[in-house]
Design an enzyme around this catalytic site. Structure first.
Site, PDB file in Angstrom:
ATOM      1  N   CYS A 259       0.814  -1.224   0.000  1.00 25.47           N
ATOM      2  CA  CYS A 259       0.000   0.000   0.000  1.00 25.47           C
ATOM      3  C   CYS A 259       0.845   1.270   0.000  1.00 25.47           C
ATOM      4  CB  CYS A 259      -0.962  -0.016   1.179  1.00 25.47           C
ATOM      5  SG  CYS A 259      -2.131  -1.370   1.029  1.00 25.47           S
TER       6      CYS A 259
ATOM      7  N   HIS B 123      -3.670   6.978   2.011  1.00 28.44           N
ATOM      8  CA  HIS B 123      -4.008   5.622   1.564  1.00 28.44           C
ATOM      9  C   HIS B 123      -5.400   5.272   2.081  1.00 28.44           C
ATOM     10  CE1 HIS B 123      -3.895   1.490   0.573  1.00 28.44           C
ATOM     11  NE2 HIS B 123      -3.836   1.076   1.832  1.00 28.44           N
TER      12      HIS B 123
ATOM     13  N   ASN C 247     -10.160  -0.614  -1.009  1.00 28.71           N
ATOM     14  CA  ASN C 247      -8.705  -0.492  -0.915  1.00 28.71           C
ATOM     15  C   ASN C 247      -8.087  -1.071  -2.184  1.00 28.71           C
ATOM     16  OD1 ASN C 247      -5.989  -0.664  -0.331  1.00 28.71           O
ATOM     17  ND2 ASN C 247      -6.256  -1.607   1.691  1.00 28.71           N
TER      18      ASN C 247
HETATM   19  O1  UT7 Z   1      -4.044  -1.446   3.222  1.00 30.56           O
HETATM   20  C1  UT7 Z   1      -3.176  -2.230   3.938  1.00 30.56           C
HETATM   21  C2  UT7 Z   1      -3.289  -1.997   5.368  1.00 30.56           C
HETATM   22  N1  UT7 Z   1      -4.504  -2.560   5.874  1.00 30.56           N
HETATM   23  C3  UT7 Z   1      -5.196  -1.939   6.813  1.00 30.56           C
HETATM   24  O2  UT7 Z   1      -4.836  -0.859   7.197  1.00 30.56           O
HETATM   25  C4  UT7 Z   1      -6.380  -2.654   7.396  1.00 30.56           C
HETATM   26  C5  UT7 Z   1      -6.388  -2.451   8.892  1.00 30.56           C
HETATM   27  N2  UT7 Z   1      -7.427  -3.177   9.579  1.00 30.56           N
HETATM   28  C6  UT7 Z   1      -8.745  -2.846   9.478  1.00 30.56           C
HETATM   29  O3  UT7 Z   1      -9.091  -1.954   8.739  1.00 30.56           O
HETATM   30  C7  UT7 Z   1      -9.749  -3.539  10.373  1.00 30.56           C
HETATM   31  O4  UT7 Z   1      -9.047  -4.277  11.365  1.00 30.56           O
HETATM   32  C8  UT7 Z   1     -10.712  -4.490   9.614  1.00 30.56           C
HETATM   33  C9  UT7 Z   1     -11.651  -3.674   8.777  1.00 30.56           C
HETATM   34  C10 UT7 Z   1      -9.897  -5.433   8.741  1.00 30.56           C
HETATM   35  C11 UT7 Z   1     -11.524  -5.297  10.622  1.00 30.56           C
HETATM   36  O5  UT7 Z   1     -12.226  -4.426  11.488  1.00 30.56           O
HETATM   37  P1  UT7 Z   1     -12.201  -4.667  13.070  1.00 30.56           P
HETATM   38  O6  UT7 Z   1     -13.048  -3.640  13.648  1.00 30.56           O
HETATM   39  O7  UT7 Z   1     -10.742  -4.702  13.478  1.00 30.56           O
HETATM   40  O8  UT7 Z   1     -12.894  -6.078  13.197  1.00 30.56           O
HETATM   41  P2  UT7 Z   1     -12.315  -7.412  13.818  1.00 30.56           P
HETATM   42  O9  UT7 Z   1     -11.302  -8.033  12.912  1.00 30.56           O
HETATM   43  O10 UT7 Z   1     -11.904  -7.149  15.225  1.00 30.56           O
HETATM   44  O11 UT7 Z   1     -13.615  -8.308  13.831  1.00 30.56           O
HETATM   45  C12 UT7 Z   1     -14.719  -7.966  14.648  1.00 30.56           C
HETATM   46  C13 UT7 Z   1     -15.829  -8.940  14.353  1.00 30.56           C
HETATM   47  C14 UT7 Z   1     -15.422 -10.395  14.440  1.00 30.56           C
HETATM   48  O12 UT7 Z   1     -16.484 -11.113  15.007  1.00 30.56           O
HETATM   49  P3  UT7 Z   1     -16.441 -11.559  16.550  1.00 30.56           P
HETATM   50  O13 UT7 Z   1     -15.219 -12.409  16.693  1.00 30.56           O
HETATM   51  O14 UT7 Z   1     -16.347 -10.285  17.326  1.00 30.56           O
HETATM   52  O15 UT7 Z   1     -17.721 -12.286  16.718  1.00 30.56           O
HETATM   53  C15 UT7 Z   1     -15.260 -10.799  12.999  1.00 30.56           C
HETATM   54  O16 UT7 Z   1     -15.481 -12.173  12.792  1.00 30.56           O
HETATM   55  O17 UT7 Z   1     -16.329  -8.744  13.030  1.00 30.56           O
HETATM   56  C16 UT7 Z   1     -16.354  -9.993  12.351  1.00 30.56           C
HETATM   57  N3  UT7 Z   1     -16.133  -9.750  10.935  1.00 30.56           N
HETATM   58  C17 UT7 Z   1     -17.133  -9.522  10.068  1.00 30.56           C
HETATM   59  N4  UT7 Z   1     -18.468  -9.479  10.227  1.00 30.56           N
HETATM   60  C18 UT7 Z   1     -19.219  -9.213   9.146  1.00 30.56           C
HETATM   61  C19 UT7 Z   1     -14.958  -9.698  10.260  1.00 30.56           C
HETATM   62  N5  UT7 Z   1     -15.174  -9.433   8.968  1.00 30.56           N
HETATM   63  C20 UT7 Z   1     -16.520  -9.328   8.817  1.00 30.56           C
HETATM   64  C21 UT7 Z   1     -17.354  -9.052   7.724  1.00 30.56           C
HETATM   65  N6  UT7 Z   1     -18.691  -9.010   7.930  1.00 30.56           N
HETATM   66  N7  UT7 Z   1     -16.873  -8.829   6.478  1.00 30.56           N
END
Ligand code: UT7
Length: 332
Positions: free
Chosen positions: A116, A257, A287
């Site tokens: 990225c 980004h 992204n």
């Molecule tokens: O460009 C390169 C660099 N990349 C980034 O900068 C990405 C950085 N990370 C992020 O943007 C975020 O961490 C994400 C968008 C990837 C994830 O968001 P989050 O708020 O950190 O969610 P999480 O991974 O902590 O997941 C929370 C919950 C989980 O469920 P439980 O375990 O709390 O029941 C996941 O299973 O959300 C669930 N989850 C989803 N639910 C519905 C994860 N993906 C999805 C989804 N739809 N697509």
């Protein structure tokens, strides 16, 4: 210490595949919801390339538009640097394929893998050649077909990315009041394990096993990357401004980004900037990895948000970890 490069961006263009994929469409592919995607990431829709459309095709389209807009003959280009993590193939480099399709018969070039931050790395590299007087016109392309490495059974990653390409033209700056003022880049390889594609390289060459274990796809520890990105985006912005005796109040525009709207807003809050000075297009494109910054610049130009003399900050954090911030005075 500031690292002025006597080079400026003199044109920008983008290419987005026509197929729009909404969050409602993603709901049909994985167990997700429009509400989750919107509130956690800011994404509403993204573009998907049709099968057969590779990084070189999209990059060539962006570059062709750029050269046509600027009235530049492809033979005038001396250097092509392509940032991508989804090259058409390992070799030849995507830069070679773009050079051939453009008819840029006097150019050399290469690919650069900075994820990225890749476009910013490529811009810094190309600008060094232009600033040193080695080349008068360099093409910097960011192009990624993220759908080619997405696991459409993994809802935590497949909803985040889209396909796209952007390109800029870099030419010599003719005065101290235009072009690139400074850049900051670093890598923190200890974060490599948090965002990567495990197989297909020399460590795990393609095999039945690597395919069965779904190792040819993006793997991400989202929360780890999120925390790192929030901290580093703000730190980098402050560092590059401070060492040039500037503050966020001097900025006309930030082109960050586009990985997560919450990361962008956290940086914006720390800088104390309002929405009008920050480019956001993650809602429409998702992204697009190496393409987010040039697509952000393209949108800014199209929306009339960039004027000659404006102080502009480009900033990214990505896999590696890699980071980049480039400060410039907009030059056209
Ligand atoms: O460009 C390169 C660099 N990349 C980034 O900068 C990405 C950085 N990370 C992020 O943007 C975020 O961490 C994400 C968008 C990837 C994830 O968001 P989050 O708020 O950190 O969610 P999480 O991974 O902590 O997941 C929370 C919950 C989980 O469920 P439980 O375990 O709390 O029941 C996941 O299973 O959300 C669930 N989850 C989803 N639910 C519905 C994860 N993906 C999805 C989804 N739809 N697509």
């Amino acid at each position: 210490m500031s690292q002025r490069i006597a080079a400026k961006i003199t044109g920008v263009a983008g290419y987005l595949p026509p197929r729009v994929v909404t969050n409602a469409d993603m709901e049909k592919i994985v167990d997700t919801s429009d509400e989750w995607i919107r509130t956690r990431t800011g994404i509403r829709e993204r573009r998907f390339a049709e099968p057969g459309m590779a990084a070189s095709h999209m990059g060539t389209e962006a570059a062709k538009k750029l050269l046509a807009d600027r009235g530049v003959n492809p033979e005038e280009i001396g250097l092509i640097v392509v940032a991508t993590v989804t090259p058409d193939m390992f070799f030849p480099a995507t830069a070679c394929l773009i050079q051939d399709r453009l008819g840029a018969s006097n150019a050399w070039g290469f690919d650069l893998s900075g994820a990225c931050s890749g476009f910013l790395y490529a811009l810094t590299v190309a600008a060094q050649f232009v600033g040193a007087g080695t080349h008068k016109k360099a093409l910097v392309v960011g192009s990624d077909v993220m759908t080619s490495i997405l696991d459409f059974t993994d809802r935590a990653t497949c909803v985040l990315f889209g396909d796209g390409a952007g390109a800029v033209l870099v030419e010599p700056a003719t005065s101290d009041t235009e072009g690139i003022i400074d850049f900051v880049h670093d890598v923190d390889g200890s974060g490599g394990c948090n965002l990567y594609m495990p197989a297909g390289g020399s460590l795990h060459p393609a095999s039945h096993e690597t395919v069965e274990k779904r190792m040819h796809y993006v793997h991400q520890e989202g929360q780890q990357v999120f925390k790192y990105a929030v901290r580093r985006m703000s730190d980098l912005a402050c560092e590059v401004l401070q060492r040039n005796g500037l503050s966020s109040r001097d900025l006309s525009l930030v082109v960050p980004h586009q990985a997560n709207l919450r990361i962008i807003r956290a940086m914006q809050e720390r800088l104390g900037m309002d929405d009008s000075k920050v480019i956001v297009n993650i809602d429409r494109y998702g992204n697009t990895t190496a393409a987010t910054i040039p697509l952000g610049l393209k949108d800014a130009v199209e929306q009339g948000r960039l004027r000659k003399g404006d102080l502009v900050l480009l900033i990214a954090v990505g896999a590696g970890y890699t980071t980049g911030a480039i400060l410039m005075r907009w030059a056209y």
